[in-house]
Motif scaffolding. Structure first.
Motif, PDB file in Angstrom:
ATOM      1  N   GLN A   1       0.846  -1.512   0.063  1.00 51.48           N
ATOM      2  CA  GLN A   1       0.059  -0.153  -0.416  1.00 51.48           C
ATOM      3  C   GLN A   1       0.560   1.415   0.103  1.00 51.48           C
ATOM      4  O   GLN A   1       2.037   0.945   0.724  1.00 51.48           O
ATOM      5  N   SER A   2       0.274   1.594  -0.632  1.00 53.69           N
ATOM      6  CA  SER A   2       1.539   3.111  -0.896  1.00 53.69           C
ATOM      7  C   SER A   2       0.345   4.508  -0.279  1.00 53.69           C
ATOM      8  O   SER A   2       1.061   6.081  -0.560  1.00 53.69           O
ATOM      9  N   GLY A   3      -0.502   4.690  -0.101  1.00 50.47           N
ATOM     10  CA  GLY A   3      -1.416   5.929   0.442  1.00 50.47           C
ATOM     11  C   GLY A   3      -3.166   5.555  -0.133  1.00 50.47           C
ATOM     12  O   GLY A   3      -3.532   4.255   0.357  1.00 50.47           O
ATOM     13  N   THR A   4      -3.706   6.485   0.079  1.00 55.61           N
ATOM     14  CA  THR A   4      -5.022   6.118  -0.382  1.00 55.61           C
ATOM     15  C   THR A   4      -5.422   6.719  -1.275  1.00 55.61           C
ATOM     16  O   THR A   4      -4.943   8.385  -1.532  1.00 55.61           O
ATOM     17  N   ARG A   5      -7.015   7.278  -1.586  1.00 55.35           N
ATOM     18  CA  ARG A   5      -7.263   8.255  -2.964  1.00 55.35           C
ATOM     19  C   ARG A   5      -8.892   8.737  -2.723  1.00 55.35           C
ATOM     20  O   ARG A   5      -9.651   7.300  -2.020  1.00 55.35           O
ATOM     21  N   GLU A   6      -9.376   9.383  -2.806  1.00 55.04           N
ATOM     22  CA  GLU A   6     -10.999   9.261  -2.879  1.00 55.04           C
ATOM     23  C   GLU A   6     -11.721   9.157  -3.933  1.00 55.04           C
ATOM     24  O   GLU A   6     -10.997   9.408  -4.861  1.00 55.04           O
ATOM     25  N   VAL A   7     -12.294   8.223  -3.588  1.00 53.43           N
ATOM     26  CA  VAL A   7     -12.968   7.805  -5.388  1.00 53.43           C
ATOM     27  C   VAL A   7     -14.802   8.259  -5.811  1.00 53.43           C
ATOM     28  O   VAL A   7     -15.825   7.557  -4.373  1.00 53.43           O
ATOM     29  N   ARG A   8     -14.716   8.241  -6.530  1.00 50.46           N
ATOM     30  CA  ARG A   8     -16.033   8.764  -6.487  1.00 50.46           C
ATOM     31  C   ARG A   8     -16.682   7.713  -7.520  1.00 50.46           C
ATOM     32  O   ARG A   8     -16.377   7.366  -8.744  1.00 50.46           O
ATOM     33  N   THR A   9     -18.067   7.337  -7.143  1.00 47.18           N
ATOM     34  CA  THR A   9     -18.732   5.667  -7.302  1.00 47.18           C
ATOM     35  C   THR A   9     -20.568   6.196  -7.647  1.00 47.18           C
ATOM     36  O   THR A   9     -20.380   7.069  -7.389  1.00 47.18           O
ATOM     37  N   ALA A  10     -20.618   5.394  -8.013  1.00 45.91           N
ATOM     38  CA  ALA A  10     -22.444   5.064  -7.992  1.00 45.91           C
ATOM     39  C   ALA A  10     -22.783   5.400  -7.108  1.00 45.91           C
ATOM     40  O   ALA A  10     -24.037   6.049  -7.020  1.00 45.91           O
ATOM     41  N   ASN A  11     -22.510   4.680  -6.030  1.00 42.94           N
ATOM     42  CA  ASN A  11     -22.867   4.992  -4.856  1.00 42.94           C
ATOM     43  C   ASN A  11     -22.372   5.792  -3.886  1.00 42.94           C
ATOM     44  O   ASN A  11     -22.645   6.296  -2.552  1.00 42.94           O
ATOM     45  N   GLY A  12     -21.654   6.741  -4.420  1.00 44.64           N
ATOM     46  CA  GLY A  12     -20.883   8.533  -3.819  1.00 44.64           C
ATOM     47  C   GLY A  12     -19.659   7.898  -3.322  1.00 44.64           C
ATOM     48  O   GLY A  12     -18.953   6.901  -4.153  1.00 44.64           O
ATOM     49  N   MET A  13     -19.125   8.881  -2.457  1.00 48.45           N
ATOM     50  CA  MET A  13     -17.866   8.619  -2.033  1.00 48.45           C
ATOM     51  C   MET A  13     -16.951   7.586  -1.615  1.00 48.45           C
ATOM     52  O   MET A  13     -17.896   7.684  -0.223  1.00 48.45           O
TER      53      MET A  13
ATOM     54  N   VAL B   1      -4.261   2.550  -2.205  1.00 49.65           N
ATOM     55  CA  VAL B   1      -3.636   2.273  -3.580  1.00 49.65           C
ATOM     56  C   VAL B   1      -2.187   1.714  -3.466  1.00 49.65           C
ATOM     57  O   VAL B   1      -1.988   2.199  -1.863  1.00 49.65           O
ATOM     58  N   PHE B   2      -1.966   1.565  -4.256  1.00 51.76           N
ATOM     59  CA  PHE B   2      -0.298  -0.082  -4.272  1.00 51.76           C
ATOM     60  C   PHE B   2       0.042   0.657  -5.350  1.00 51.76           C
ATOM     61  O   PHE B   2       0.117   1.427  -6.292  1.00 51.76           O
ATOM     62  N   SER B   3       1.622   0.265  -4.346  1.00 48.48           N
ATOM     63  CA  SER B   3       2.917   0.041  -5.652  1.00 48.48           C
ATOM     64  C   SER B   3       2.630  -0.336  -7.146  1.00 48.48           C
ATOM     65  O   SER B   3       1.410  -0.749  -7.560  1.00 48.48           O
ATOM     66  N   GLU B   4       3.150   0.469  -8.427  1.00 51.96           N
ATOM     67  CA  GLU B   4       3.436  -0.120  -8.926  1.00 51.96           C
ATOM     68  C   GLU B   4       3.720  -1.363  -9.790  1.00 51.96           C
ATOM     69  O   GLU B   4       4.133  -1.858  -9.107  1.00 51.96           O
ATOM     70  N   VAL B   5       2.698  -1.457 -10.796  1.00 58.16           N
ATOM     71  CA  VAL B   5       3.220  -3.175 -11.256  1.00 58.16           C
ATOM     72  C   VAL B   5       3.457  -2.183 -13.130  1.00 58.16           C
ATOM     73  O   VAL B   5       3.490  -0.877 -13.556  1.00 58.16           O
ATOM     74  N   ARG B   6       4.438  -3.277 -14.045  1.00 57.57           N
ATOM     75  CA  ARG B   6       4.767  -2.843 -15.222  1.00 57.57           C
ATOM     76  C   ARG B   6       2.730  -3.166 -16.006  1.00 57.57           C
ATOM     77  O   ARG B   6       2.803  -4.949 -15.295  1.00 57.57           O
ATOM     78  N   ALA B   7       1.921  -3.083 -16.524  1.00 58.93           N
ATOM     79  CA  ALA B   7       0.860  -3.823 -17.432  1.00 58.93           C
ATOM     80  C   ALA B   7       1.493  -3.618 -18.391  1.00 58.93           C
ATOM     81  O   ALA B   7       1.952  -2.687 -19.226  1.00 58.93           O
ATOM     82  N   GLU B   8       0.669  -4.594 -19.629  1.00 54.23           N
ATOM     83  CA  GLU B   8       0.870  -4.946 -20.936  1.00 54.23           C
ATOM     84  C   GLU B   8      -0.244  -5.217 -21.357  1.00 54.23           C
ATOM     85  O   GLU B   8      -0.801  -6.052 -20.778  1.00 54.23           O
ATOM     86  N   ILE B   9      -0.633  -4.217 -22.640  1.00 58.64           N
ATOM     87  CA  ILE B   9      -1.836  -5.096 -23.006  1.00 58.64           C
ATOM     88  C   ILE B   9      -1.372  -4.768 -24.841  1.00 58.64           C
ATOM     89  O   ILE B   9      -1.189  -3.724 -25.393  1.00 58.64           O
ATOM     90  N   GLN B  10      -1.970  -5.319 -25.069  1.00 55.13           N
ATOM     91  CA  GLN B  10      -2.001  -5.654 -26.839  1.00 55.13           C
ATOM     92  C   GLN B  10       0.232  -5.387 -27.135  1.00 55.13           C
ATOM     93  O   GLN B  10       0.430  -4.302 -28.639  1.00 55.13           O
TER      94      GLN B  10
END
Length: 141
Positions: free
Chosen positions: A60-72, A77-86
């Motif tokens: 875990q590297s922190g937190t974030r406020e997130v707006r969702t369909a059900n409210g805030m 938030v977690f440490s970085e990854v390397r993501a590969e798509i296509q």
């Protein structure tokens, strides 16, 4: 319009650095392949269920406020990854999702990998002027 589902390979970036430094073996780098990630232009970050975050061994590297369909809500938030798509890859922090939610590929991932949703054909594409490779925009004079 249809939804776009993509295959994505995700590697623990910290493990990669440790492997390159000789601290762990390459085969010890934690990685997963997700076959059902949902491209969500309403989402901002790469978001994964906590079960996949734990499998990757992310910190875990922190937190974030997130707006969702059900409210805030507050999400971790977690440490970085390397993501590969296509065949395109980049480094991304990961936002935690509940266990029963599919992985989400948000705007930051699409922008960085220079991929564009084609909802009519239910796929991601490259930009029309450079469909086979990533282009970074930087307008300097």
């Amino acid at each position: 319009m249809g939804k776009i589902m993509v295959r994505m390979r995700i590697r623990n970036l910290f493990d990669e650095v440790r492997a390159k430094s000789g601290l762990i073996k390459e085969e010890e780098v934690r990685d997963i392949t997700v076959n059902n990630a949902l491209v969500d232009t309403g989402a901002t970050m790469l978001s994964l269920p906590i079960t996949l975050i734990e499998e990757l061994g992310l910190e875990q590297s922190g937190t974030r406020e997130v707006r969702t369909a059900n409210g805030m809500v507050t999400r971790r938030v977690f440490s970085e990854v390397r993501a590969e798509i296509q065949g395109r890859e980049g480094g991304f922090q990961v936002l935690e999702l509940p266990v029963d939610v599919v992985p989400l590929v948000g705007q930051i991932v699409l922008e960085q990998l220079d991929l564009y949703p084609d909802p009519q054909n239910q796929r991601l594409t490259g930009r029309p002027d450079a469909p086979d490779h990533m282009v970074v925009e930087c307008y300097l004079s």
